[in-house]
Scaffold this motif. Structure first.
Motif, PDB file in Angstrom:
ATOM      1  N   UNK A  52       0.832  -1.207   0.000  1.00  0.00           N
ATOM      2  CA  UNK A  52       0.000   0.000   0.000  1.00  0.00           C
ATOM      3  C   UNK A  52       0.866   1.257   0.000  1.00  0.00           C
ATOM      4  N   UNK A  53       1.891   1.276   0.843  1.00  0.00           N
ATOM      5  CA  UNK A  53       2.762   2.456   0.935  1.00  0.00           C
ATOM      6  C   UNK A  53       3.567   2.665  -0.350  1.00  0.00           C
ATOM      7  N   UNK A  54       3.971   1.595  -0.995  1.00  0.00           N
ATOM      8  CA  UNK A  54       4.713   1.722  -2.256  1.00  0.00           C
ATOM      9  C   UNK A  54       3.822   2.259  -3.378  1.00  0.00           C
ATOM     10  N   UNK A  55       2.537   1.889  -3.361  1.00  0.00           N
ATOM     11  CA  UNK A  55       1.598   2.355  -4.393  1.00  0.00           C
ATOM     12  C   UNK A  55       1.459   3.878  -4.398  1.00  0.00           C
ATOM     13  N   UNK A  56       1.699   4.519  -3.259  1.00  0.00           N
ATOM     14  CA  UNK A  56       1.582   5.974  -3.158  1.00  0.00           C
ATOM     15  C   UNK A  56       2.544   6.656  -4.133  1.00  0.00           C
ATOM     16  N   UNK A  57       3.679   6.027  -4.420  1.00  0.00           N
ATOM     17  CA  UNK A  57       4.695   6.623  -5.286  1.00  0.00           C
ATOM     18  C   UNK A  57       4.397   6.443  -6.771  1.00  0.00           C
ATOM     19  N   UNK A  58       3.336   5.700  -7.093  1.00  0.00           N
ATOM     20  CA  UNK A  58       2.880   5.456  -8.461  1.00  0.00           C
ATOM     21  C   UNK A  58       4.030   5.047  -9.375  1.00  0.00           C
ATOM     22  N   UNK A  59       4.240   5.775 -10.485  1.00  0.00           N
ATOM     23  CA  UNK A  59       5.284   5.375 -11.444  1.00  0.00           C
ATOM     24  C   UNK A  59       6.700   5.616 -10.918  1.00  0.00           C
ATOM     25  N   UNK A  60       6.849   6.357  -9.842  1.00  0.00           N
ATOM     26  CA  UNK A  60       8.171   6.597  -9.248  1.00  0.00           C
ATOM     27  C   UNK A  60       8.601   5.487  -8.288  1.00  0.00           C
ATOM     28  N   UNK A  61       7.782   4.479  -8.124  1.00  0.00           N
ATOM     29  CA  UNK A  61       8.089   3.403  -7.177  1.00  0.00           C
ATOM     30  C   UNK A  61       9.470   2.814  -7.432  1.00  0.00           C
ATOM     31  N   UNK A  62       9.828   2.634  -8.697  1.00  0.00           N
ATOM     32  CA  UNK A  62      11.109   2.015  -9.038  1.00  0.00           C
ATOM     33  C   UNK A  62      12.295   2.939  -8.765  1.00  0.00           C
ATOM     34  N   UNK A  63      12.024   4.190  -8.375  1.00  0.00           N
ATOM     35  CA  UNK A  63      13.087   5.137  -8.030  1.00  0.00           C
ATOM     36  C   UNK A  63      13.346   5.175  -6.518  1.00  0.00           C
ATOM     37  N   UNK A  64      12.629   4.323  -5.761  1.00  0.00           N
ATOM     38  CA  UNK A  64      12.873   4.248  -4.320  1.00  0.00           C
ATOM     39  C   UNK A  64      14.226   3.596  -4.056  1.00  0.00           C
ATOM     40  N   UNK A  65      14.819   3.940  -2.924  1.00  0.00           N
ATOM     41  CA  UNK A  65      16.136   3.430  -2.542  1.00  0.00           C
ATOM     42  C   UNK A  65      16.010   1.980  -2.073  1.00  0.00           C
ATOM     43  N   UNK A  66      16.174   1.056  -3.009  1.00  0.00           N
ATOM     44  CA  UNK A  66      15.977  -0.371  -2.750  1.00  0.00           C
ATOM     45  C   UNK A  66      16.941  -0.901  -1.689  1.00  0.00           C
ATOM     46  N   UNK A  67      18.199  -0.514  -1.760  1.00  0.00           N
ATOM     47  CA  UNK A  67      19.194  -0.999  -0.793  1.00  0.00           C
ATOM     48  C   UNK A  67      18.849  -0.564   0.627  1.00  0.00           C
ATOM     49  N   UNK A  68      18.466   0.689   0.782  1.00  0.00           N
ATOM     50  CA  UNK A  68      18.094   1.205   2.105  1.00  0.00           C
ATOM     51  C   UNK A  68      16.892   0.437   2.658  1.00  0.00           C
ATOM     52  N   UNK A  69      15.893   0.228   1.802  1.00  0.00           N
ATOM     53  CA  UNK A  69      14.680  -0.470   2.220  1.00  0.00           C
ATOM     54  C   UNK A  69      15.001  -1.896   2.640  1.00  0.00           C
ATOM     55  N   UNK A  70      15.805  -2.592   1.831  1.00  0.00           N
ATOM     56  CA  UNK A  70      16.161  -3.974   2.150  1.00  0.00           C
ATOM     57  C   UNK A  70      16.951  -4.064   3.452  1.00  0.00           C
ATOM     58  N   UNK A  71      17.849  -3.126   3.657  1.00  0.00           N
ATOM     59  CA  UNK A  71      18.642  -3.106   4.895  1.00  0.00           C
ATOM     60  C   UNK A  71      17.744  -2.895   6.111  1.00  0.00           C
ATOM     61  N   UNK A  72      16.817  -1.959   5.998  1.00  0.00           N
ATOM     62  CA  UNK A  72      15.915  -1.662   7.125  1.00  0.00           C
ATOM     63  C   UNK A  72      14.980  -2.839   7.427  1.00  0.00           C
ATOM     64  N   UNK A  73      14.438  -3.465   6.382  1.00  0.00           N
ATOM     65  CA  UNK A  73      13.564  -4.621   6.604  1.00  0.00           C
ATOM     66  C   UNK A  73      14.360  -5.761   7.231  1.00  0.00           C
ATOM     67  N   UNK A  74      15.562  -6.013   6.724  1.00  0.00           N
ATOM     68  CA  UNK A  74      16.415  -7.102   7.244  1.00  0.00           C
ATOM     69  C   UNK A  74      16.761  -6.913   8.710  1.00  0.00           C
TER      70      UNK A  74
END
Length: 162
Positions: A127-149
């Motif tokens: 749901x939170x990722x959908x807020x970014x619409x077409x910019x979703x793929x511009x999110x900082x993937x490494x940061x997100x993965x590190x925080x989730x891990x």
């Protein structure tokens, strides 16, 4: 005694399916075409080809499973996280890619990794990722993965790359 004799054969008949850890589910794609689908169900992130706009995949019951589809004709990626949705969409592709990457890169054993990743609130994350619409793929993937891990992910960790 007659009741027991009646119940025993019924239990033996239903017990195999009842205790199964997997099930086959039908998933849909945004449009008909040739797709390469990857799933986080197995330890090696299984990959298979689909022709059409739907497919059936074996998934583990009650376990978060990423399904990511890559269009062979266009450069589009869609995805979903089972059991929260059976429809692969472009909006949920990024969230599914995060779970797929975490599953593939985890050093933990399969059971502890899957247990940890299944406890994360993937429905809310999508749901939170959908807020970014077409910019979703511009999110900082490494940061997100590190925080989730690390177990420290917050909604505010969803930041666009600069």
């Amino acid at each position: 005694m007659k009741f027991f004799l009646f119940i025993c054969p019924l239990f033996l008949f239903f017990s195999c399916d009842f205790f199964s850890y997997t099930e086959d589910e039908k998933f849909t794609l945004p449009y008909s075409g040739e797709w390469k689908v990857r799933t986080s169900r197995s330890s090696e992130c299984a990959e298979f080809t689909v022709n059409g706009n739907s497919f059936t995949a074996e998934v583990n019951k009650n376990e978060a499973t990423a399904l990511v589809a890559y269009s062979c004709s266009e450069k589009k990626i869609c995805g979903t996280i089972y059991p929260y949705s059976m429809e692969l969409t472009f909006q949920d592709g990024f969230a599914a890619e995060i779970l797929l990457s975490l599953s593939a890169s985890s050093a933990d054993s399969d059971s502890s990794k899957n247990e940890y990743l299944s406890k994360f609130n993937w429905s809310r994350f999508m749901e939170e990722c959908r807020v970014f619409e077409e910019n979703t793929w511009k999110l900082d993937k490494e940061r997100i993965m590190t925080k989730i891990s690390s177990g420290n992910f917050k909604k505010t960790d969803l930041k666009l790359l600069e």
